[in-house]
Design an enzyme around this catalytic site. Structure first.
Site, PDB file in Angstrom:
ATOM      1  N   HIS A 275       0.873  -1.105  -0.114  1.00  0.00           N
ATOM      2  CA  HIS A 275      -0.012  -0.053  -0.082  1.00  0.00           C
ATOM      3  C   HIS A 275       0.778   1.167  -0.089  1.00  0.00           C
ATOM      4  CE1 HIS A 275      -2.379  -3.025   2.454  1.00  0.00           C
ATOM      5  NE2 HIS A 275      -3.324  -2.503   1.725  1.00  0.00           N
TER       6      HIS A 275
ATOM      7  N   ASP B  34       2.181   2.005   3.353  1.00  0.00           N
ATOM      8  CA  ASP B  34       3.324   1.029   3.900  1.00  0.00           C
ATOM      9  C   ASP B  34       4.786   1.426   3.645  1.00  0.00           C
ATOM     10  OD1 ASP B  34       1.193  -0.471   4.238  1.00  0.00           O
ATOM     11  OD2 ASP B  34       1.486  -1.899   2.407  1.00  0.00           O
TER      12      ASP B  34
END
Ligand code: XLS
Ligand code: NI
Ligand code: NI
Length: 405
Positions: A68, A71
């Site tokens: 993501h 992240d």
């Protein structure tokens, strides 16, 4: 079955669980140290995660990763600043990819953690929030393309609702579809040739998630004309939360030509939420690989969307977890190949529909018959014979023999 095991099993590391999640749950704080010797929330930490991630993948021979946007870098106060950080870190990731040959399986945008997404992203009641979702998707697509990602995932996140007392379902579904159409148009315009995926999940965090299961997601994609660009990313734990087996979801995706990728994890049948465990149930990995082999493989891969149990907090535990997951799928692959080569299951199914191969059955299949003709045929018979035993116990015995024999 014609290709090396590593080609059957393109495994991917999930950036979020492996490098970010440190054991926080609703009742307690972190148990694992994922600072990698730096201060969390800094770009130094973001870089240290890249170093750790690539070291980890190299040591285990994992060839792909999934991420993501958030992240990779800490989310800043301003989206422009976050995007600048994403540019910097993706340059660094690209360097590591070139050094190691490790590739990106798919990217996605986290449209559920930031409080602005409390009512969803595409489904939000706020047009401004819709725009922030669009901005994050645009950037996540940029980074996915920059890193050569094979796919781009939409997991519903908070696309769902808590109560119909405040929700216009049709309006929200139309908006989600609009956002996806915009993403496809942009993605194609910057040269993204891979698949978009919906990852169905029935509940959590919302009580009702719009992408409940494979069948629901496929219906949505077809209704809004997205089915040419999208396939599904099926997660084992989401299947069981929806009251289906993992194999059922894979089969429904496959028969619709939409089995694209897999989030390889395992749920707990005693718990009603997404426990995201590393898969160890060889029975299930066998039936998964049976579906994958029958599908002729995946366009995506096997992303371990799985996390260590909270008390498994050491670096060694991270390795044991991935080794467990990969071995469970490798064994599942061997057993599934055995099942197909054995042929008894396929032969049984083939035989079971025998009555459609000739006579009235063949006419039904070819569409060359009216309801009246079928009624006349039935009257002529007077009463039907029983349709033949399903022989479930015999078949389950074959599976056990092939797995354990
Ligand atoms: C959550 C989902 C999520 C997606 C990516 O349940 O599995 O991790 O895979 O957003
Ligand atoms: Ni999940
Ligand atoms: Ni997932």
């Amino acid at each position: 079955m014609g290709k090396p095991m590593k080609e059957h099993l393109p495994f991917a590391m999930a950036w979020w669980h492996n490098l970010c999640a440190a054991g926080t749950d609703m009742f307690g704080r972190e148990t694992a140290d994922k600072s990698f010797g730096t201060v969390k929330g800094t770009m130094e930490h973001a870089r240290a995660k890249v170093d750790a991630g690539f070291e980890f993948m190299k040591k285990l021979g994992i060839r792909y990763f999934c991420f993501h946007d958030v992240d990779l870098v800490p989310e800043m106060d301003n989206i422009k600043e976050t995007n600048r950080c994403l540019d910097v870190i993706s340059d660094y990731i690209l360097e590591k990819m070139q050094q190691t040959g490790i590739r990106c399986l798919w990217g996605t945008a986290n449209l559920f953690s930031n409080p602005c997404f409390m009512n969803g992203a595409g489904s939000s009641n706020s047009a401004d929030v819709f725009c922030f979702a669009a901005a994050q998707i645009k950037k996540a697509l940029d980074i996915t393309v920059k890193l050569g990602g094979k796919g781009y995932v939409f997991w519903g996140g908070r696309e769902g609702y808590e109560t119909l007392l405040n929700t216009d379902v049709k309006f929200e579904l139309e908006n989600i579809a609009r956002l996806m159409h915009l993403a496809v148009a942009y993605g194609r315009s910057i040269g993204f040739t891979g698949d978009f995926y919906i990852e169905p999940k029935p509940k959590e965090p919302m009580k009702h998630q719009y992408d409940f299961d494979a069948a629901t997601a496929i219906g949505f994609l077809r209704q809004y004309g997205l089915d040419k660009d999208f396939k599904l990313n099926i997660e084992a734990n989401h299947a069981t939360l929806a009251g289906h087996t993992f194999q059922h979801e894979l089969r429904i995706a496959a028969i619709n030509g939409m089995l694209g990728s897999i989030d390889a994890n395992q749920g707990d049948y005693l718990l009603g939420w997404d426990t995201d465990e590393f898969p160890f149930n060889v029975y299930e990995t066998t039936m998964c690989m049976y579906e994958v082999l029958k599908n002729g493989g995946l366009t995506g891969g096997f992303n371990f969307d799985a996390k260590n149990r909270r008390p498994s907090y050491t670096a060694e535990d991270m390795f044991h977890a991935y080794i467990l997951g990969m071995d469970s799928f490798a064994l599942g692959l061997l057993k599934a190949a055995k099942l197909i080569e054995d042929g008894r299951i396929d032969a049984f199914i083939e035989e079971r529909y025998q009555s459609y191969r000739s006579g009235i059955g063949a006419r039904i299949r070819s569409g060359d018959v009216t309801l009246e003709e079928l009624a006349d045929y039935a009257e002529m018979l007077g009463a039907p014979e029983l349709p033949g035993s399903g022989s479930q116990e015999y078949l389950e015995g074959i599976i056990n023999t092939l797995i354990f024999g």
